[in-house]
Design a protein around this motif. Structure first.
Motif, PDB file in Angstrom:
ATOM      1  N   THR A   5       2.479  -0.556   6.347  1.00  0.00           N
ATOM      2  CA  THR A   5       1.934  -1.396   5.274  1.00  0.00           C
ATOM      3  C   THR A   5       0.683  -2.147   5.715  1.00  0.00           C
ATOM      4  N   ARG A   8      -2.440  -2.210   3.468  1.00  0.00           N
ATOM      5  CA  ARG A   8      -2.261  -2.979   2.234  1.00  0.00           C
ATOM      6  C   ARG A   8      -2.296  -4.477   2.521  1.00  0.00           C
ATOM      7  N   GLU A  47       7.141  -2.969   2.139  1.00  0.00           N
ATOM      8  CA  GLU A  47       6.373  -2.309   1.080  1.00  0.00           C
ATOM      9  C   GLU A  47       6.875  -2.718  -0.299  1.00  0.00           C
ATOM     10  N   ASP A  54       1.844  -6.166  -6.562  1.00  0.00           N
ATOM     11  CA  ASP A  54       0.910  -5.290  -7.278  1.00  0.00           C
ATOM     12  C   ASP A  54       1.293  -5.168  -8.755  1.00  0.00           C
ATOM     13  N   ASN A  64      -4.200  -2.620  -8.395  1.00  0.00           N
ATOM     14  CA  ASN A  64      -4.345  -2.316  -6.965  1.00  0.00           C
ATOM     15  C   ASN A  64      -4.710  -3.532  -6.126  1.00  0.00           C
ATOM     16  N   THR A  66      -3.281  -4.764  -3.619  1.00  0.00           N
ATOM     17  CA  THR A  66      -3.097  -4.555  -2.180  1.00  0.00           C
ATOM     18  C   THR A  66      -3.537  -3.177  -1.714  1.00  0.00           C
ATOM     19  N   ARG A  67      -4.365  -2.515  -2.507  1.00  0.00           N
ATOM     20  CA  ARG A  67      -4.803  -1.164  -2.126  1.00  0.00           C
ATOM     21  C   ARG A  67      -6.321  -1.082  -2.126  1.00  0.00           C
TER      22      ARG A  67
END
Length: 116
Positions: A5, A8, A47, A54, A64, A66-67
């Motif tokens: 993770t 992220r 996660e 998210d 998104n 955390t992306r």
């Protein structure tokens, strides 16, 4: 080594601050953000908590959270350069920098110094 993770958490760490905390509270996920901060202090963020955060933000038009939206490809060819870098103090994310003295946006801890 950062957990799976880590990327992220890196994206979230870059956005950490009063606005993130206020929105998490407004969107009903302040407890989730608090768990993420606590987990980051221990070095591994679940996660499932990142997914919850998210989802809550996506319901309010922020996709998104955390992306990352960018790709990365390592440089080609041999390199023999030693660089001093600063990294996440708990290895919860993959953030790194070359400026001395940065702090984690989530935990407030100073970054660790490493040589590459």
């Amino acid at each position: 080594m950062a957990p799976t993770t880590g990327p992220r958490v890196e994206v979230l760490c870059e956005q950490a601050g009063a606005a993130l905390t206020e929105r998490a509270s407004r969107y009903g996920v302040a407890d989730v953000l608090a768990r993420i901060v606590t987990a980051a202090e221990q070095g591994e963020v679940p996660e499932a908590d990142l997914d919850l955060l998210d989802s809550a933000f996506a319901e309010h038009g922020i996709d998104n959270l955390t992306r990352a939206h960018r790709g990365f490809e390592p440089w080609r060819g041999p390199r023999e350069v030693v660089v001093t870098a600063w990294v996440c103090p708990t290895s919860a994310c993959t953030r790194a920098g070359i400026d001395e003295g940065p702090r984690c946006g989530l935990t407030g801890q100073p970054w660790r110094r490493i040589e590459l």
